[in-house]
Motif scaffolding. Structure first.
Motif, mmCIF file in Angstrom:
data_model
loop_
_atom_site.group_PDB
_atom_site.id
_atom_site.type_symbol
_atom_site.label_atom_id
_atom_site.label_comp_id
_atom_site.label_asym_id
_atom_site.label_seq_id
_atom_site.Cartn_x
_atom_site.Cartn_y
_atom_site.Cartn_z
ATOM 1 N N GLY A 15 0.300 -0.550 -0.208
ATOM 2 C CA GLY A 15 -0.061 -0.430 0.047
ATOM 3 C C GLY A 15 0.657 1.529 -0.105
ATOM 4 O O GLY A 15 2.226 1.192 -0.099
ATOM 5 N N PHE A 16 0.601 1.972 0.299
ATOM 6 C CA PHE A 16 0.796 4.090 -0.086
ATOM 7 C C PHE A 16 2.152 4.075 1.103
ATOM 8 O O PHE A 16 2.731 4.769 1.157
ATOM 9 C CB PHE A 16 -0.356 5.127 -0.025
ATOM 10 C CG PHE A 16 0.251 6.787 0.020
ATOM 11 C CD1 PHE A 16 0.190 6.485 -1.321
ATOM 12 C CD2 PHE A 16 0.480 7.029 0.939
ATOM 13 C CE1 PHE A 16 0.071 7.449 -1.952
ATOM 14 C CE2 PHE A 16 1.371 7.543 0.451
ATOM 15 C CZ PHE A 16 1.002 8.921 -1.356
ATOM 16 N N PHE A 17 1.581 3.473 2.652
ATOM 17 C CA PHE A 17 2.087 3.981 3.217
ATOM 18 C C PHE A 17 3.348 3.097 3.581
ATOM 19 O O PHE A 17 4.877 3.334 4.552
ATOM 20 C CB PHE A 17 1.754 3.980 4.674
ATOM 21 C CG PHE A 17 1.224 4.883 4.871
ATOM 22 C CD1 PHE A 17 1.663 6.473 4.480
ATOM 23 C CD2 PHE A 17 -0.592 4.956 4.586
ATOM 24 C CE1 PHE A 17 0.466 7.242 5.083
ATOM 25 C CE2 PHE A 17 -1.168 6.390 4.201
ATOM 26 C CZ PHE A 17 -0.725 7.151 4.544
ATOM 27 N N GLY A 18 3.965 1.394 2.721
ATOM 28 C CA GLY A 18 4.702 0.879 3.259
ATOM 29 C C GLY A 18 5.891 1.303 2.078
ATOM 30 O O GLY A 18 6.990 1.048 1.737
ATOM 31 N N ASP A 19 5.272 1.996 0.482
ATOM 32 C CA ASP A 19 5.567 2.478 -0.634
ATOM 33 C C ASP A 19 6.421 4.193 -0.463
ATOM 34 O O ASP A 19 7.887 3.785 -0.296
ATOM 35 C CB ASP A 19 4.695 3.729 -1.635
ATOM 36 C CG ASP A 19 6.058 3.481 -2.831
ATOM 37 O OD1 ASP A 19 6.204 3.030 -3.228
ATOM 38 O OD2 ASP A 19 5.465 5.180 -2.613
ATOM 39 N N ARG A 20 6.200 4.511 0.878
ATOM 40 C CA ARG A 20 6.640 5.597 1.813
ATOM 41 C C ARG A 20 7.578 5.202 2.810
ATOM 42 O O ARG A 20 8.538 6.149 2.607
ATOM 43 C CB ARG A 20 5.243 6.066 2.931
ATOM 44 C CG ARG A 20 6.166 7.837 3.929
ATOM 45 C CD ARG A 20 4.658 8.652 4.091
ATOM 46 N NE ARG A 20 4.702 8.950 2.847
ATOM 47 C CZ ARG A 20 3.653 10.076 3.074
ATOM 48 N NH1 ARG A 20 3.566 11.441 4.424
ATOM 49 N NH2 ARG A 20 3.416 10.855 1.983
ATOM 50 N N LEU A 21 7.370 4.207 3.407
ATOM 51 C CA LEU A 21 8.312 4.321 4.053
ATOM 52 C C LEU A 21 9.522 3.292 3.744
ATOM 53 O O LEU A 21 10.712 3.099 3.601
ATOM 54 C CB LEU A 21 7.463 2.611 5.067
ATOM 55 C CG LEU A 21 8.747 1.576 6.115
ATOM 56 C CD1 LEU A 21 9.062 2.815 7.265
ATOM 57 C CD2 LEU A 21 7.884 -0.086 6.204
ATOM 58 N N GLY A 22 9.618 2.883 2.128
ATOM 59 C CA GLY A 22 10.738 2.394 1.301
ATOM 60 C C GLY A 22 11.385 3.748 1.136
ATOM 61 O O GLY A 22 12.879 3.538 0.959
ATOM 62 N N ASP A 23 10.948 4.549 0.343
ATOM 63 C CA ASP A 23 11.359 5.828 -0.076
ATOM 64 C C ASP A 23 12.233 6.430 1.246
ATOM 65 O O ASP A 23 13.262 6.913 0.795
ATOM 66 C CB ASP A 23 10.533 7.008 -0.111
ATOM 67 C CG ASP A 23 10.577 8.125 -0.615
ATOM 68 O OD1 ASP A 23 11.834 8.249 -0.460
ATOM 69 O OD2 ASP A 23 9.961 9.081 -1.352
ATOM 70 N N ALA B 39 -1.666 -1.818 9.528
ATOM 71 C CA ALA B 39 -2.498 -1.143 9.050
ATOM 72 C C ALA B 39 -2.612 -0.072 8.486
ATOM 73 O O ALA B 39 -2.268 0.732 8.538
ATOM 74 C CB ALA B 39 -4.250 -0.779 10.428
ATOM 75 N N GLU B 40 -2.765 -0.776 6.696
ATOM 76 C CA GLU B 40 -2.496 0.158 6.192
ATOM 77 C C GLU B 40 -3.690 1.228 5.383
ATOM 78 O O GLU B 40 -4.822 0.003 5.472
ATOM 79 C CB GLU B 40 -2.275 -0.628 4.664
ATOM 80 C CG GLU B 40 -0.967 -0.565 3.682
ATOM 81 C CD GLU B 40 0.133 0.634 3.627
ATOM 82 O OE1 GLU B 40 -1.316 1.876 3.471
ATOM 83 O OE2 GLU B 40 0.818 0.787 3.288
ATOM 84 N N THR B 41 -3.311 2.400 6.165
ATOM 85 C CA THR B 41 -4.213 3.391 5.790
ATOM 86 C C THR B 41 -4.744 3.992 4.230
ATOM 87 O O THR B 41 -5.807 3.745 3.348
ATOM 88 C CB THR B 41 -4.412 4.983 6.603
ATOM 89 O OG1 THR B 41 -3.394 4.528 7.608
ATOM 90 C CG2 THR B 41 -5.220 4.787 6.847
ATOM 91 N N SER B 42 -4.103 2.697 3.508
ATOM 92 C CA SER B 42 -4.029 3.186 2.124
ATOM 93 C C SER B 42 -5.359 2.136 1.537
ATOM 94 O O SER B 42 -6.295 2.285 0.621
ATOM 95 C CB SER B 42 -3.194 3.034 0.751
ATOM 96 O OG SER B 42 -2.474 2.238 1.250
ATOM 97 N N LEU C 224 -5.366 6.595 -2.610
ATOM 98 C CA LEU C 224 -4.029 6.904 -2.497
ATOM 99 C C LEU C 224 -3.345 5.770 -3.305
ATOM 100 O O LEU C 224 -3.601 4.832 -3.547
ATOM 101 C CB LEU C 224 -3.150 7.312 -1.101
ATOM 102 C CG LEU C 224 -3.926 8.173 -0.252
ATOM 103 C CD1 LEU C 224 -2.631 8.075 1.064
ATOM 104 C CD2 LEU C 224 -3.599 9.306 -1.044
ATOM 105 N N GLY C 225 -3.010 7.320 -4.303
ATOM 106 C CA GLY C 225 -1.413 5.995 -5.257
ATOM 107 C C GLY C 225 -2.415 5.518 -6.076
ATOM 108 O O GLY C 225 -3.641 5.328 -6.978
ATOM 109 N N GLN C 226 -2.074 3.679 -6.507
ATOM 110 C CA GLN C 226 -2.979 2.819 -6.816
ATOM 111 C C GLN C 226 -4.559 3.058 -7.308
ATOM 112 O O GLN C 226 -4.782 2.344 -8.401
ATOM 113 C CB GLN C 226 -2.276 1.731 -6.728
ATOM 114 C CG GLN C 226 -0.666 1.258 -7.247
ATOM 115 C CD GLN C 226 -0.762 -0.662 -6.790
ATOM 116 O OE1 GLN C 226 -0.990 -1.098 -7.255
ATOM 117 N NE2 GLN C 226 1.060 -0.772 -6.418
ATOM 118 N N VAL C 227 -5.280 3.607 -5.626
ATOM 119 C CA VAL C 227 -5.829 3.214 -5.438
ATOM 120 C C VAL C 227 -7.190 4.478 -6.188
ATOM 121 O O VAL C 227 -8.315 4.474 -5.500
ATOM 122 C CB VAL C 227 -6.800 2.236 -4.421
ATOM 123 C CG1 VAL C 227 -6.272 0.580 -4.975
ATOM 124 C CG2 VAL C 227 -6.339 2.910 -3.119
#
Lengths: 386, 386
Positions: free
Chosen positions: B81-89, B132-135, B323-326
């Protein structure tokens, strides 16, 4: 009466009880716009990116360095106090090759030393200066420094944490590239937000830097797309704190920015006169004293923490101790924002008159109070501050 | 009813009107201690360093990475999800060699994929997971992931921004090394602070790292000496926000942590039942749905922003977009903190029943409301949630 946070007006506190709006709610965008518009007025700037960061002033210091600097860039930091020291530490953590210019704590930055350093270490990406050093009470005039840095092709990062609202800060006229402050000093809001503004040269650096900003949270390009009309989500704005900042800025607009500064100068003058009448020396040299914070040298034989403890327990007055080099040697007395008022001056002087004799330091009863009073009258008469 | 900030109880808002104490005032130290003690209870941890950071949740994500990672360390980030993406960034900006494991947005993290990656890329310093992915509204169960990561010698950084207070988060039992959250979701305070806790393995990494943490603002060793008994100045705490967090945590203690979680589960179940009765599909698979935020797939032909605009303008209800993909594909409906209440469920379902037909999507009047009602009764009877 510490070095900040200052007391906050009930109107500002009450603003925080407004219902929480979403950070992407069009109604909140209006709040954001209003805050930015007023911040531009206070900083005397047209800079589009003039926004409150979701951090305290230390976070803004980090945002300034992280966005300006890339690994290997050279930065000169003028260190004449605790916060100059912090600025150097942060620049280094941002990967910059950092050159620290040491000045006596309690003196302003010496232009000649900076000029020599710019020649010696150049080309330098940025020069960091603290406008009003909260650790020493010293003001470093900015225009000549900016002119000098620009002549050497260096940007200027100016820390206006304690000066903004208590001294003139003219970002555009002085041509400062990055300037930041904090809400809890002369702006009169609680701590938790940090206004920052980026000028055209700074934006060019940001737009053209090949490497990513090492901080996501403070990455200006990300913040920009939330604060400009794109309104893209970056992080959840501290909604209630933004209400508080808006209300405190509205109060500053009602008072008038210049009147706010004059209020700070007026009571600072009274405090200085009172302390000197008590035989207490000031740390900062005349002409370079900051209004929002007066540094008083603790008289020989007086124990710092004992006096501050008595002030707090018996008189409900907090003043600050020394930071870093001046720990135990100076008191830092804040008269900032809502706290910059006559009654605070007299409350502190009178308390000191009562406490100091218990520590073997004799003071003539009432002398400091009348000196303070005379200073106020003289200021109101347009006379020169003592 | 967006993905946060949630509404805040007037008691919590009122707490912010308390007079500002200094950040080094002994009375404020008591406030700090009380906050930390309650945060430990909510996180079910004995970790000494369990403190609110002076930032939002994104800042805590950065603090976790900046303190754990050094240049060249390997980190695996599970991105569903979006916040996993942010964590990677963020991990990458911290200088880590970052391995992103992609999972379908809307599905939990797959243990086997993580296990293979740990074998393939090891030794890995840390694994980052969003609880818990908020996205996407998806819950990834933590204990097996932690066990797996530790078996491979990797630390676990867990994002509990949306789960804390709405789901069980048992830091010590699950043996999580770094866990952070934010105030504006299920904790019921305004946005602006981010609780974070560091376990023994994480503290060992911090105490033994040879390189400086690249962030001064988020440097845990500096923060530690302010939050522990040394009380050394690090930065000026956001005083009013700390009052708000204390009051919101007190309210959680009065309600009971488990009751708070049950309240979130109860209303989330009702919302899901209502949406499904309306023919609207949920994005997250059964068994992995988070309570505080329900993701609903937008029915074919319905325009996302038009419906959300009508909800806001005609019914005063805010729900989140994707957010993002969705983006444009899902609605994100928050029932968190003070907002996690029956009346919100019925207000939204009834508003949707009125709005959707205008977009050519027919719904049986009242059907979603009775489905929600049945779900509530069934939950109260101890029945299984539909």
């Amino acid at each position: 009466m510490g070095p900040g946070p200052s007391s906050v007006n009930p109107r500002v506190l009450k603003a925080m009880t407004l219902p929480i709006l979403g950070h992407l709610d069009p109604q909140f965008f209006k709040v954001m716009d209003e805050v930015c518009e007023m911040l531009r007025e206070v900083l005397h700037t047209q800079n589009h990116i003039t926004v409150p960061l979701s951090s305290t002033g230390t976070g803004a210091m980090e945002a300034a360095c992280a966005n300006m600097l890339e690994r290997g860039d050279k930065m000169i930091v003028c260190r004449n106090g605790f916060f100059g020291d912090r600025l150097g530490d942060i620049a280094e953590r941002c990967g910059a090759e950092t050159f620290i210019l040491d000045f006596v704590w309690g003196e302003p930055v010496d232009l000649q030393v900076l000029s020599d350093a710019l020649d010696q270490y150049g080309p330098v990406k940025a020069v960091g200066v603290v406008h009003a050093e909260t650790s020493t009470g010293v003001l470093t005039p900015m225009p000549d420094i900016v002119e000098l840095a620009h002549r050497h092709g260096a940007l200027v990062i100016a820390d206006a944490v304690t000066s903004l609202g208590g001294h003139d800060v003219r970002m555009d006229d002085w041509d400062i590239d990055v300037c930041y402050s904090a809400t809890q000093k002369c702006l009169g809001a609680p701590p938790g937000l940090a206004p920052i503004s980026f000028g055209p040269r700074a934006m060019e650096v940001i737009n053209n830097r090949p490497s990513k900003v090492q901080s996501f949270y403070f990455n200006l390009k990300g913040l920009e797309s939330y604060w400009n009309q794109t309104r893209a989500y970056h992080h959840t704005s501290p909604i209630s704190m933004t209400y508080a900042l808006r209300e405190s800025l509205r109060m500053m607009m009602e008072e008038g920015i210049d009147n706010r500064i004059r209020r700070h100068a007026r009571v600072a003058g009274a405090l200085r006169a009172g302390l000197e009448a008590m035989g207490i020396d000031l740390m900062a040299p005349e002409g370079y004293r900051i209004n929002p914070l007066t540094t008083a040298l603790i008289p020989e034989g007086i124990e710092d923490t004992a006096v501050r403890g008595r002030l707090l327990s018996d008189f409900d007055i907090e003043i600050g101790g020394g930071l870093g080099q001046v720990r135990g040697k100076a008191w830092r007395i804040g008269l900032m924002g809502e706290s910059a008022k006559e009654s605070n001056v007299f409350a502190l002087l009178s308390a000191l008159e009562q406490i100091l004799p218990d520590f073997g330091y004799e003071v003539a009863s009432g002398a400091s109070l009348s000196a303070a009073q005379r200073a106020l009258v003289s200021y109101d008469d347009g006379g020169v501050l003592p």
